[in-house]
Enzyme design. Sequence first.
Site, mmCIF file in Angstrom:
data_model
loop_
_atom_site.group_PDB
_atom_site.id
_atom_site.type_symbol
_atom_site.label_atom_id
_atom_site.label_comp_id
_atom_site.label_asym_id
_atom_site.label_seq_id
_atom_site.Cartn_x
_atom_site.Cartn_y
_atom_site.Cartn_z
ATOM 1 N N CYS A 70 53.469 -11.253 97.859
ATOM 2 C CA CYS A 70 54.753 -10.763 97.334
ATOM 3 C C CYS A 70 55.856 -10.797 98.382
ATOM 4 O O CYS A 70 57.005 -10.449 98.078
ATOM 5 C CB CYS A 70 54.629 -9.317 96.864
ATOM 6 N N HIS A 73 54.532 -3.971 93.050
ATOM 7 C CA HIS A 73 54.095 -5.058 92.173
ATOM 8 C C HIS A 73 52.889 -4.556 91.390
ATOM 9 O O HIS A 73 51.874 -4.188 91.978
ATOM 10 C CB HIS A 73 53.744 -6.292 92.995
ATOM 11 N N HIS A 120 49.985 -4.959 88.246
ATOM 12 C CA HIS A 120 49.210 -5.843 87.372
ATOM 13 C C HIS A 120 48.737 -5.068 86.138
ATOM 14 O O HIS A 120 47.670 -5.346 85.607
ATOM 15 C CB HIS A 120 48.000 -6.408 88.122
ATOM 16 N N GLU A 140 63.213 9.393 75.581
ATOM 17 C CA GLU A 140 63.771 10.333 76.554
ATOM 18 C C GLU A 140 63.549 9.836 77.985
ATOM 19 O O GLU A 140 64.379 10.014 78.866
ATOM 20 C CB GLU A 140 63.107 11.705 76.359
ATOM 21 N N HIS A 179 51.098 -11.538 83.568
ATOM 22 C CA HIS A 179 50.870 -11.223 84.985
ATOM 23 C C HIS A 179 51.109 -9.733 85.291
ATOM 24 O O HIS A 179 50.182 -9.030 85.657
ATOM 25 C CB HIS A 179 51.790 -12.128 85.815
HETATM 26 ZN ZN LIG Z 1 50.574 -10.444 91.108
#
Ligand SMILES: [Zn+2]
Length: 216
Positions: A81, A99, A101, A126, A178
């Site tokens: 990432c 990140h 998954h 809300e 993903h």
């Molecule tokens: Zn990923």
Amino acid sequence: MTDEAATRELLVELLGEFWRRGWVSGTGGGICGPADGGGLLLAPSAVHKERVRTDEFFTVDPSDGRVLRSPDRADLRPSECNSIFCLTHRTFGAWSVVHSHALSAVLAGDAVAADGADHLAIRDLEMLKGIPGVTNTDVHLVPVIRNTPREPELVRQLEAAYADPRFRAARAVLVRDHGAYIWGADVLEAKRHTEVYHFLFEATVARRGRKVEERT
Ligand SMILES: [Zn+2]
């Protein structure tokens, strides 16, 4: 304790919490946070996220993703990432990016694909108030991009999504099949947005499923 030492402990704690919720399981997913001196602390790639230790983070230069400091363990590599976290930092000033998954993020992307849209529209919840500047009467748009074989290849699509005025309020991008990238000004804001968006994804997917059931 220095700011960075506290951040390392917080990142380790959050990786454990997010793993228990199924958001960074199977060694997928990741997180970054601020290092002392203006760098980004980056979790290692392809490791069990709930077992990452405070001395196993990389420090990268967010201007270009260059590794400034590596952990002592020679078998560790910086997260895939890296380029995405750095882009998100440069674009929004985000010092922390998660990140995920999570299954809910994948299913939310499926719902969008079925509609042929490039975004998820979230409304009547809300929990929308957990996103800065968003109220529970807004229709909140989250961009959705296509998956690629390698994570760094997402950068071009992310740049377009980040620049799109329709998504100005978004603090998240969904990646089809993903997961998602979710960010905040600091680690605790990123944590809040991560929890809020997972609730919003789960609620939107569950409501959509109920509507489909009602029609059949
Ligand atoms: Zn990923």
